[in-house]
Design a protein around this motif. Structure first.
Motif, mmCIF file in Angstrom:
data_model
loop_
_atom_site.group_PDB
_atom_site.id
_atom_site.type_symbol
_atom_site.label_atom_id
_atom_site.label_comp_id
_atom_site.label_asym_id
_atom_site.label_seq_id
_atom_site.Cartn_x
_atom_site.Cartn_y
_atom_site.Cartn_z
ATOM 1 N N LYS A 130 0.746 -1.069 0.042
ATOM 2 C CA LYS A 130 0.050 -0.057 -0.069
ATOM 3 C C LYS A 130 0.991 1.162 0.098
ATOM 4 O O LYS A 130 0.663 2.218 -0.690
ATOM 5 C CB LYS A 130 -0.819 -0.204 1.241
ATOM 6 N N ILE A 131 1.941 1.327 0.796
ATOM 7 C CA ILE A 131 2.951 2.461 0.814
ATOM 8 C C ILE A 131 3.446 2.632 -0.794
ATOM 9 O O ILE A 131 3.521 3.546 -1.108
ATOM 10 C CB ILE A 131 3.779 2.422 1.886
ATOM 11 N N LYS A 132 3.856 1.557 -1.246
ATOM 12 C CA LYS A 132 4.325 1.678 -2.796
ATOM 13 C C LYS A 132 3.448 2.019 -3.661
ATOM 14 O O LYS A 132 3.522 2.999 -4.430
ATOM 15 C CB LYS A 132 4.756 0.317 -3.046
ATOM 16 N N ASN A 133 2.390 1.631 -3.433
ATOM 17 C CA ASN A 133 1.124 2.327 -4.463
ATOM 18 C C ASN A 133 0.984 3.588 -4.318
ATOM 19 O O ASN A 133 0.470 4.522 -5.181
ATOM 20 C CB ASN A 133 0.020 1.465 -4.224
ATOM 21 N N LEU A 134 1.101 4.204 -3.111
ATOM 22 C CA LEU A 134 1.020 5.722 -2.781
ATOM 23 C C LEU A 134 2.094 6.513 -3.638
ATOM 24 O O LEU A 134 1.645 7.560 -3.958
ATOM 25 C CB LEU A 134 1.116 5.988 -1.303
ATOM 26 N N PHE A 135 3.230 5.968 -3.837
ATOM 27 C CA PHE A 135 4.286 6.690 -4.541
ATOM 28 C C PHE A 135 3.932 6.643 -6.194
ATOM 29 O O PHE A 135 4.598 7.322 -6.781
ATOM 30 C CB PHE A 135 5.599 6.105 -4.122
ATOM 31 N N TYR A 136 3.522 5.458 -6.629
ATOM 32 C CA TYR A 136 3.312 5.198 -7.836
ATOM 33 C C TYR A 136 1.985 5.675 -8.269
ATOM 34 O O TYR A 136 1.662 5.698 -9.534
ATOM 35 C CB TYR A 136 3.190 3.657 -8.045
ATOM 36 N N GLU A 137 1.055 6.006 -7.496
ATOM 37 C CA GLU A 137 -0.128 6.616 -7.796
ATOM 38 C C GLU A 137 -0.124 8.079 -8.391
ATOM 39 O O GLU A 137 0.712 8.793 -8.110
ATOM 40 C CB GLU A 137 -1.309 6.779 -6.649
ATOM 41 N N GLU A 138 -0.678 8.068 -9.697
ATOM 42 C CA GLU A 138 -0.413 9.480 -10.261
ATOM 43 C C GLU A 138 -1.795 10.385 -10.345
ATOM 44 O O GLU A 138 -1.700 11.529 -11.061
ATOM 45 C CB GLU A 138 -0.236 9.275 -11.991
ATOM 46 N N GLU A 139 -2.747 10.002 -9.674
ATOM 47 C CA GLU A 139 -3.979 10.798 -9.883
ATOM 48 C C GLU A 139 -3.650 12.208 -8.931
ATOM 49 O O GLU A 139 -3.878 13.250 -9.503
ATOM 50 C CB GLU A 139 -5.187 10.374 -9.018
ATOM 51 N N GLY A 140 -2.958 12.132 -7.880
ATOM 52 C CA GLY A 140 -2.568 13.301 -6.914
ATOM 53 C C GLY A 140 -1.588 14.261 -7.860
ATOM 54 O O GLY A 140 -1.775 15.520 -7.809
ATOM 55 N N ALA A 141 -0.663 13.639 -8.476
ATOM 56 C CA ALA A 141 0.273 14.173 -9.374
ATOM 57 C C ALA A 141 -0.406 14.800 -10.593
ATOM 58 O O ALA A 141 0.001 16.391 -10.718
ATOM 59 C CB ALA A 141 1.381 13.496 -9.826
ATOM 60 N N THR A 142 -1.461 14.717 -11.122
ATOM 61 C CA THR A 142 -2.170 15.106 -12.271
ATOM 62 C C THR A 142 -3.051 16.309 -11.397
ATOM 63 O O THR A 142 -3.267 17.476 -12.098
ATOM 64 C CB THR A 142 -3.076 14.090 -12.789
ATOM 65 N N ALA A 143 -3.604 16.200 -10.461
ATOM 66 C CA ALA A 143 -4.288 17.296 -9.789
ATOM 67 C C ALA A 143 -3.246 18.336 -9.414
ATOM 68 O O ALA A 143 -3.740 19.675 -9.829
ATOM 69 C CB ALA A 143 -4.977 16.798 -8.543
ATOM 70 N N VAL A 144 -2.106 18.176 -9.160
ATOM 71 C CA VAL A 144 -1.260 19.213 -8.792
ATOM 72 C C VAL A 144 -0.811 19.938 -10.031
ATOM 73 O O VAL A 144 -0.813 21.100 -10.145
ATOM 74 C CB VAL A 144 0.135 18.669 -8.072
#
Length: 58
Positions: free
Chosen positions: A7-21
């Motif tokens: 789950k922690i690894k997935n937080l770093f690879y998740e791109e939805e937050g980066a797209t919002a930024v």
């Protein structure tokens, strides 16, 4: 424990937050450009009306 690490690894690879930024930064950049354009236009209009007002006889 492995599930928590996954789950922690997935937080770093998740791109939805980066797209919002990225969209937030893009909107902020557009807002700055609009403010700069409106300010410049306002100053030019003010100078033009002052010039015209100075030429009108009283």
């Amino acid at each position: 424990m492995q599930n928590l690490l996954t789950k922690i690894k997935n937080l770093f690879y998740e791109e939805e937050g980066a797209t919002a930024v990225e969209y937030g930064l893009l909107v902020a950049l557009i807002a700055v450009a609009i403010i700069a354009a409106v300010t410049t236009l306002g100053l030019n209009l003010s100078a033009m009306f002052d010039n015209i007002a100075g030429k009108i006889p009283t």
